[in-house]
Scaffold this motif. Structure first.
Motif, PDB file in Angstrom:
ATOM      1  N   ASN A  47       0.764   4.207  -2.795  1.00 11.39           N
ATOM      2  CA  ASN A  47       0.623   5.644  -2.553  1.00 11.39           C
ATOM      3  C   ASN A  47       1.764   6.437  -3.182  1.00 11.39           C
ATOM      4  O   ASN A  47       1.579   7.560  -3.627  1.00 11.39           O
ATOM      5  CB  ASN A  47       0.557   5.919  -1.047  1.00 11.39           C
ATOM      6  CG  ASN A  47      -0.829   5.629  -0.502  1.00 11.39           C
ATOM      7  OD1 ASN A  47      -1.544   4.805  -1.061  1.00 11.39           O
ATOM      8  ND2 ASN A  47      -1.206   6.294   0.560  1.00 11.39           N
ATOM      9  N   LYS A  80       0.840  -1.216   0.000  1.00 10.77           N
ATOM     10  CA  LYS A  80       0.000   0.000   0.000  1.00 10.77           C
ATOM     11  C   LYS A  80       0.867   1.256   0.000  1.00 10.77           C
ATOM     12  O   LYS A  80       0.535   2.252  -0.645  1.00 10.77           O
ATOM     13  CB  LYS A  80      -0.935  -0.003   1.223  1.00 10.77           C
ATOM     14  CG  LYS A  80      -1.791   1.258   1.358  1.00 10.77           C
ATOM     15  CD  LYS A  80      -2.736   1.412   0.169  1.00 10.77           C
ATOM     16  CE  LYS A  80      -3.692   2.566   0.142  1.00 10.77           C
ATOM     17  NZ  LYS A  80      -3.536   3.758   0.836  1.00 10.77           N
ATOM     18  N   ARG A 139       5.933  18.327  -3.475  1.00 13.20           N
ATOM     19  CA  ARG A 139       4.943  18.716  -2.456  1.00 13.20           C
ATOM     20  C   ARG A 139       5.629  19.533  -1.363  1.00 13.20           C
ATOM     21  O   ARG A 139       5.078  20.524  -0.874  1.00 13.20           O
ATOM     22  CB  ARG A 139       4.281  17.483  -1.833  1.00 13.20           C
ATOM     23  CG  ARG A 139       3.288  16.798  -2.739  1.00 13.20           C
ATOM     24  CD  ARG A 139       2.382  15.855  -1.959  1.00 13.20           C
ATOM     25  NE  ARG A 139       1.623  14.996  -2.855  1.00 13.20           N
ATOM     26  CZ  ARG A 139       0.604  14.228  -2.477  1.00 13.20           C
ATOM     27  NH1 ARG A 139       0.236  14.193  -1.208  1.00 13.20           N
ATOM     28  NH2 ARG A 139      -0.034  13.477  -3.344  1.00 13.20           N
TER      29      ARG A 139
HETATM   30  C1  6PG Z   1      -5.998   5.577  -1.145  1.00 12.41           C
HETATM   31  C2  6PG Z   1      -5.221   6.825  -0.773  1.00 12.41           C
HETATM   32  C3  6PG Z   1      -5.320   7.132   0.676  1.00 12.41           C
HETATM   33  C4  6PG Z   1      -4.411   8.300   1.104  1.00 12.41           C
HETATM   34  C5  6PG Z   1      -4.932   9.656   0.886  1.00 12.41           C
HETATM   35  C6  6PG Z   1      -3.930  10.764   0.658  1.00 12.41           C
HETATM   36  O1  6PG Z   1      -5.364   4.677  -1.691  1.00 12.41           O
HETATM   37  O2  6PG Z   1      -7.211   5.514  -0.931  1.00 12.41           O
HETATM   38  O3  6PG Z   1      -3.887   6.579  -1.048  1.00 12.41           O
HETATM   39  O4  6PG Z   1      -4.938   6.008   1.386  1.00 12.41           O
HETATM   40  O5  6PG Z   1      -4.236   8.273   2.445  1.00 12.41           O
HETATM   41  O6  6PG Z   1      -5.766   9.704  -0.167  1.00 12.41           O
HETATM   42  O7  6PG Z   1      -2.716  10.633   1.213  1.00 12.41           O
HETATM   43  P1  6PG Z   1      -1.797  11.939   1.363  1.00 12.41           P
HETATM   44  O8  6PG Z   1      -2.477  12.790   2.396  1.00 12.41           O
HETATM   45  O9  6PG Z   1      -0.477  11.469   1.803  1.00 12.41           O
HETATM   46  O10 6PG Z   1      -1.796  12.609   0.029  1.00 12.41           O
END
Ligand code: 6PG
Length: 632
Positions: free
Chosen positions: A353, A349, A452
């Protein structure tokens, strides 16, 4: 199901146990039958048994219980007076404890009427003193007829059978959505959210109030009743913020759980934390599954992509639930797969991300060039992206970008009003750290994190912008031609992003013997998750042939045709004053990875010059270290 009927000598364990076993159609075991002769002689003489007498005896009984649990189950009659002895018997998950309770005078009367038993009635006092009454299980009074007692126990067991199948802890956005998704699929559910005065009050109850049509959900604000509401082995999904909150919750749960219970962490935990927690819980016999869940609120509610790892037995037991709620791939298969042991699920996971960050950054740079260099409006850009959606570039992130660009507020594009400071919760950075730890070239996806970070420095950017006042050249003569090149550049960047992300997984998987299956990982990422895309669908087959996208024939053909356009777009962007960190990193990575003889020869020479670090030669034995006196 294993039922243990227990209590002091003379309480009627054997009679009730035998009757109960007959009614339930399962074997009856009398722990007395497992006593060695020496124990029986001692008890007959009125000498209480010591631990060294009891422990081997209980271990034998426990072994038998294990065997029975693999068959039809059993009813066991056993004194099991204190928790230490009961713990020995808790070798199987599905135990229902039934304590037979009665007054001393009633038990004495029954003992007086008993003939031919080795137990000396004089031991009643010591047994009553030794009895520790636990909070769990059923307590049944013995002053009824055995048939009635058995009937009541059966009724209790039926109630127990109506216990919830699954528990969800944490009613934040994701927890609530997953809980409702499970309930939609007919799973009997208990939901729990902690109580924090003034901040989190009646959170779980409110979920029920907002969703009154569900009659298969019970809500709790106290942990003990929540745990007791679950059938055994208990399956509990933690949906709470990653970090110390997870450790805190696990520590609260440990004393309330039994060996064989399954605990699932579905938050975005750091995979090394998951490895540590898995080890701790393994010692307690609790099956720990760390799982990635992707898809945001909508995905969790309608069908997320699920990436479980950790205890394989634990996964197997909860797999039917996960399969019910997961998104389905194009063949209708659930987007869930066991990724590997320990922290593999959360690791996968984390890389998901990281690719997500890369994909978002690439779209944002393309948008940025279109908006600022080409001076197109958000609506024009949305129309171009819509055309791209009909090509290999189709993806969920591009699709939502079109909606975003078409969102207007008071006649103005909303995107133009959003402060340009990107936030992050850490998963992208964890991937960069991991890449550094494993020596994986990760510049492309690192740039997505660094971009970022730079965006967050709004103050510095504002000051520098004023100080340098750089000229930015806009507009282009042949717009259509540039857009074609930009499309190709974006295409190439996406392939490289994915190559780099998967190459991190490859390295870590090999080093840890996780045997990650990349085709299967790509498959569960084709639906439900944030990085689902047409490219991901293609990767399912590509990874059946090779672990590297770049070595695939179609990818080679595509990258050969796109790389010139990527170089051109990056050159144009930089020359005209527009930063494109991920696009430029992508072309640098591509040129670097396709360069047989790199600039590193000089680095080796320099290292040897100032530090005698030695170097190896390409014109002899490549394993032999050389050192040169560089200056005469
Ligand atoms: C998902 C996303 C999720 C993530 C946020 C944003 O797969 O559904 O990756 O898990 O936590 O959407 O993460 P950031 O705040 O780090 O951008």
């Amino acid at each position: 199901m294993i039922i243990i009927v227990y209590g002091v000598t003379g309480c009627g364990k054997s009679t009730i146990g035998q009757l109960l076993a007959n009614k339930m159609g399962v074997p009856f075991l009398d722990a007395d039958d497992f006593h060695p002769k020496a124990n029986k002689t001692k008890m007959n003489a009125g000498t209480p048994l010591e631990d060294e007498d009891r422990i081997p005896w209980l271990n034998n009984v426990a072994e038998k219980l294990k065997l029975c649990s693999q068959e039809k189950g059993a009813v066991l009659a056993c004194s099991a007076l204190n928790e230490k002895y009961r713990t020995i018997l808790k070798v199987v998950p599905n135990i229902h404890w039934v304590l037979l309770e009665g007054s001393k005078s009633l038990v004495e009367k029954r003992l007086g009427a008993r003939v031919g038993h080795f137990m000396n009635p004089a031991l009643l006092d010591s047994q009553m003193a030794a009895l520790e009454v636990p909070e769990y299980g059923r307590k049944v009074a013995i002053d009824n007829a055995p048939e009635l007692i058995v009937k009541n126990i059966m009724k209790d067991i039926k109630t127990m059978e109506n216990l919830a199948d699954f528990g969800v802890i944490g009613m934040g956005v994701m927890g609530k959505s997953l809980a409702l998704n499970l309930a939609d699929k007919g799973v009997n559910l208990s939901i729990y959210n902690r109580y924090v005065e003034g901040k989190e009050e009646r959170v779980a109850e409110k979920v029920l109030e907002e969703n009154p049509d569900y009659d298969n959900i019970q809500a709790f604000e106290e942990i003990k009743p929540f745990i007791s509401s679950l059938s055994s082995p208990k399956s509990i999904l933690l949906m709470i913020p990653a970090g110390t909150a997870v450790d805190w919750q696990i520590n609260e749960l440990i004393p309330l759980l039994n060996p064989g219970d399954i605990l699932v962490d579905g938050g975005n935990s750091f995979y090394k934390d998951t490895i540590r927690r898995a080890e701790l819980l393994k010692e307690k016999g609790i099956l720990f599954v760390g799982t990635g869940v992707s898809g945001g609120e909508e995905g969790a509610r309608r069908g997320p992509s699920i990436m479980p790892g950790g205890d394989k037995d634990g996964f197997t037991k909860i797999a039917p639930y996960l399969e019910k709620i997961a998104a389905k791939d194009y063949q209708g298969k659930p987007c869930v797969t066991y990724t590997g042991p320990g922290g593999a699920g959360h690791f996968v996971k984390m890389v998901h991300n990281s690719i997500e960050y890369g994909e978002m950054q690439a779209i944002s740079e393309v948008f940025y060039l279109m908006r600022n260099y080409l001076e197109l409006s958000p609506l024009q850009i949305a129309d171009i992206f819509e055309k791209w959606m009909d090509s290999d570039l189709a993806s969920y992130l591009l699709e939502i970008t079109i909606d975003i660009l078409r969102k207007y507020e008071d006649g103005e594009p909303l995107i133009d009003k959003i402060l340009d400071q990107a936030a992050q919760k850490g998963t992208g950075g964890w991937s960069v750290n991991t890449a550094l730890e494993y020596g994986v070239p990760y510049g492309v996806l690192s740039e997505a994190v660094m971009a970022r970070n730079l965006s967050a420095r709004k103050g510095l950017r504002m000051i520098s912008s004023g100080l340098y006042n750089l000229e930015r050249f806009t507009g282009i003569e042949d717009l259509e031609n540039f857009l074609d090149k930009l499309q190709a550049a974006y295409q190439a960047t996406r392939i490289i992003n994915h190559e780099v992300g998967f190459s991190l997984m490859l390295e870590v998987s090999e080093k840890n013997n996780w045997a990650l299956n990349f085709s299967e990982i790509a498959r569960i990422w084709t639906s439900g998750c944030i990085i689902r895309s047409k490219l991901m669908e293609e990767l399912v087959d590509i990874f059946k042939e090779s672990n590297h996208i770049l070595l695939n024939y179609e990818a080679i053909t595509a990258l050969k045709s796109y790389q010139g356009d990527l170089s051109y777009v990056v050159g144009q962007a930089l020359q005209n004053g527009f930063p494109v960190p991920i696009l430029s990193n992508a072309i640098n990575y591509f040129l670097g990875v396709t360069t047989a003889n790199s600039a590193a020869s000089l680095i080796q020479a320099q290292r040897d010059y100032f530090g005698a670090h030695t170097y190896r030669r390409n014109d002899g034995d490549p394993d032999k270290a050389h050192h040169t006196q560089w200056k005469d």
